[in-house]
Design a protein around this motif. Structure first.
Motif, PDB file in Angstrom:
ATOM      1  N   GLU A  25      35.107  21.658  37.677  1.00 21.22           N
ATOM      2  CA  GLU A  25      35.837  21.473  38.935  1.00 21.22           C
ATOM      3  C   GLU A  25      37.344  21.311  38.689  1.00 21.22           C
ATOM      4  O   GLU A  25      38.167  21.894  39.398  1.00 21.22           O
ATOM      5  CB  GLU A  25      35.286  20.262  39.709  1.00 21.22           C
ATOM      6  N   ALA A  26      37.680  20.540  37.658  1.00 22.16           N
ATOM      7  CA  ALA A  26      39.108  20.307  37.375  1.00 22.16           C
ATOM      8  C   ALA A  26      39.812  21.615  36.987  1.00 22.16           C
ATOM      9  O   ALA A  26      40.924  21.886  37.442  1.00 22.16           O
ATOM     10  CB  ALA A  26      39.263  19.277  36.260  1.00 22.16           C
ATOM     11  N   GLU A  29      40.148  23.843  40.043  1.00 27.41           N
ATOM     12  CA  GLU A  29      41.262  23.388  40.895  1.00 27.41           C
ATOM     13  C   GLU A  29      42.609  23.899  40.401  1.00 27.41           C
ATOM     14  O   GLU A  29      43.561  23.995  41.163  1.00 27.41           O
ATOM     15  CB  GLU A  29      41.280  21.847  40.952  1.00 27.41           C
ATOM     16  N   GLN A  30      42.660  24.215  39.091  1.00 31.06           N
ATOM     17  CA  GLN A  30      43.903  24.784  38.528  1.00 31.06           C
ATOM     18  C   GLN A  30      43.965  26.298  38.727  1.00 31.06           C
ATOM     19  O   GLN A  30      44.877  26.950  38.230  1.00 31.06           O
ATOM     20  CB  GLN A  30      43.997  24.462  37.025  1.00 31.06           C
ATOM     21  N   LEU A  51      30.493  23.925  44.137  1.00 35.86           N
ATOM     22  CA  LEU A  51      31.851  24.378  43.777  1.00 35.86           C
ATOM     23  C   LEU A  51      32.239  25.632  44.566  1.00 35.86           C
ATOM     24  O   LEU A  51      33.379  25.770  45.010  1.00 35.86           O
ATOM     25  CB  LEU A  51      31.956  24.633  42.274  1.00 35.86           C
ATOM     26  N   LYS A  54      33.587  25.018  47.876  1.00 37.36           N
ATOM     27  CA  LYS A  54      34.995  24.567  47.893  1.00 37.36           C
ATOM     28  C   LYS A  54      35.952  25.736  47.678  1.00 37.36           C
ATOM     29  O   LYS A  54      37.156  25.532  47.559  1.00 37.36           O
ATOM     30  CB  LYS A  54      35.210  23.495  46.817  1.00 37.36           C
ATOM     31  N   PHE A  56      35.902  28.016  45.064  1.00 37.61           N
ATOM     32  CA  PHE A  56      36.226  28.371  43.678  1.00 37.61           C
ATOM     33  C   PHE A  56      35.454  29.609  43.215  1.00 37.61           C
ATOM     34  O   PHE A  56      34.379  29.906  43.732  1.00 37.61           O
ATOM     35  CB  PHE A  56      35.907  27.194  42.744  1.00 37.61           C
ATOM     36  N   THR A 237      35.214  12.365  36.456  1.00 35.91           N
ATOM     37  CA  THR A 237      36.388  12.974  37.106  1.00 35.91           C
ATOM     38  C   THR A 237      37.686  12.444  36.469  1.00 35.91           C
ATOM     39  O   THR A 237      38.657  13.177  36.326  1.00 35.91           O
ATOM     40  CB  THR A 237      36.400  12.649  38.613  1.00 35.91           C
ATOM     41  N   GLN A 241      40.638  14.720  34.453  1.00 33.52           N
ATOM     42  CA  GLN A 241      42.094  14.696  34.690  1.00 33.52           C
ATOM     43  C   GLN A 241      42.843  14.393  33.391  1.00 33.52           C
ATOM     44  O   GLN A 241      43.915  14.922  33.129  1.00 33.52           O
ATOM     45  CB  GLN A 241      42.452  13.670  35.778  1.00 33.52           C
TER      46      GLN A 241
END
Ligand SMILES: NC(=O)c1ccc[n+]([C@@H]2O[C@H](COP(=O)([O-])OP(=O)(O)OC[C@H]3O[C@@H](n4cnc5c(N)ncnc54)[C@H](O)[C@@H]3O)[C@@H](O)[C@H]2O)c1
Length: 295
Positions: A25-26, A29-30, A51, A54, A56, A237, A241
């Motif tokens: 997911e991280a 998101e990029q 995912l 969302k 992606f 999570t 990060q």
């Protein structure tokens, strides 16, 4: 979105849950395309659908990391869908069963070593040529553990497997640097996942057939302690990060628990002190000024 990850493709093993899913997911998101592999195909589909919902770009592939042919298939599928591969995250791992040396089941050691060590080799072996071939560089991120930085009583298999991942990663840093492929090794302490329930995905080929004298009460106490430790861990999570942050500053070793520095410091101090003892040795002390031999 413009950053060093956007538009690139990552293959992540063990991505159906826990740390692998949080990393998926991280990175998504990029702006990365994510190829999620896992042995648990049911959990994989559920997580991938979340995912996709969302927005992606997600591809899923059944992947048992102990089967090299499945690694070749995931690379082929990734290239067919997204064109290139830029990153492999060798995340899939299992905890094994804690126990005394004399109780250790050979099948359990083989399971832990095959998933945690051979799985990482296979992942690199299948993905690195695909990362090299486009010349744009990329990343190999190997998920080890603080257990790879310290021995722990009754957890020899897990610690040995993670020490191997640290060592493989260190070996690959210089090998892949000329190809602009950055190698990192992630060494978390406890993270709140299902690692203490790894047996749920144990393959039939590692079924225990030997008759070991396992003390069932001790085994239960060990399992309860492992559960408590994992449940006290940081959220996956937060770890994800931290990984983004550390990759952006090109870290080789990625730590998520700075409070564990005292553990590695004590270990390095003990190792260094043993050299002082060797220097003072009547048998080998005279070698102190010899050249260091490498190849
Ligand atoms: N959770 C922690 O406290 C912790 C700490 C340090 C390191 N780690 C490491 O993090 C990595 C991820 O573990 P997690 O904590 O998210 O555990 P987890 O059990 O929640 O997730 C592991 C994932 O790997 C998959 N998997 C298991 N065997 C596989 C195989 N043979 N092939 C492909 N996929 C397989 C599982 O289905 C699962 O989706 C592991 O390498 C683990 O050793 C975990």
């Amino acid at each position: 979105m413009s950053n060093e990850f956007a538009g690139k493709t990552a293959i992540i093993s063990g991505a159906a849950g826990g740390i692998g899913l949080a990393l998926a997911e991280a990175f998504a998101e990029q702006g990365m395309n994510i190829v999620m592999g896992d042995i648990d195909t049911q959990a994989l589909q559920i997580s991938a659908d979340e995912l996709r919902a969302k927005g992606f770009n997600i591809l899923t592939c059944a992947l048992d990391v102990t089967d090299y042919a499945q690694w070749e298939d995931i690379v082929t599928s990734a290239k067919a869908q997204f064109g290139k591969v830029h990153m492999v995250v060798n995340n899939a791992g299992v905890g094994g069963t804690p126990g005394k040396i004399e109780d250790s089941e050979h099948e359990t050691w083989r399971w832990v070593m095959d998933v945690n060590v051979m799985g990482v080799l296979y992942g690199a072996q299948a993905c690195v040529p695909a990362i090299k071939e486009h010349g744009e560089g990329g990343w190999v991120l190997n998920v080890a553990s603080m257990a790879g930085m310290m021995g722990m009583p009754y957890a020899g298999a897990y610690c040995a497997s993670k020490a191997a991942v640290v060592s493989m990663s260190e070996s690959w840093v210089a090998e892949l640097q000329p190809h602009n492929i950055h190698v990192s090794v992630l060494c978390p302490a406890f993270v709140k996942t299902r690692i203490h329930e790894s047996y749920r995905n144990r393959q039939q080929k590692y079924a225990v057939t030997s008759d070991k004298r396992i003390d069932k009460d001790k085994l239960k106490a060990g399992a309860q302690a492992a559960t408590r430790a994992v449940e006290s861990g940081i959220p996956a999570t937060m770890l994800a990060q931290r990984v983004l942050e550390a990759l952006r500053s090109n870290q080789t070793y990625i730590y998520t628990h700075p409070n564990y520095r005292k553990v590695t410091s004590a270990r390095f101090k003990a190792i260094d002190h043993a050299f002082v003892d060797a220097k003072d040795s009547d048998v080998v002390g005279h070698l102190i000024n010899d050249d260091i031999v490498t190849f």
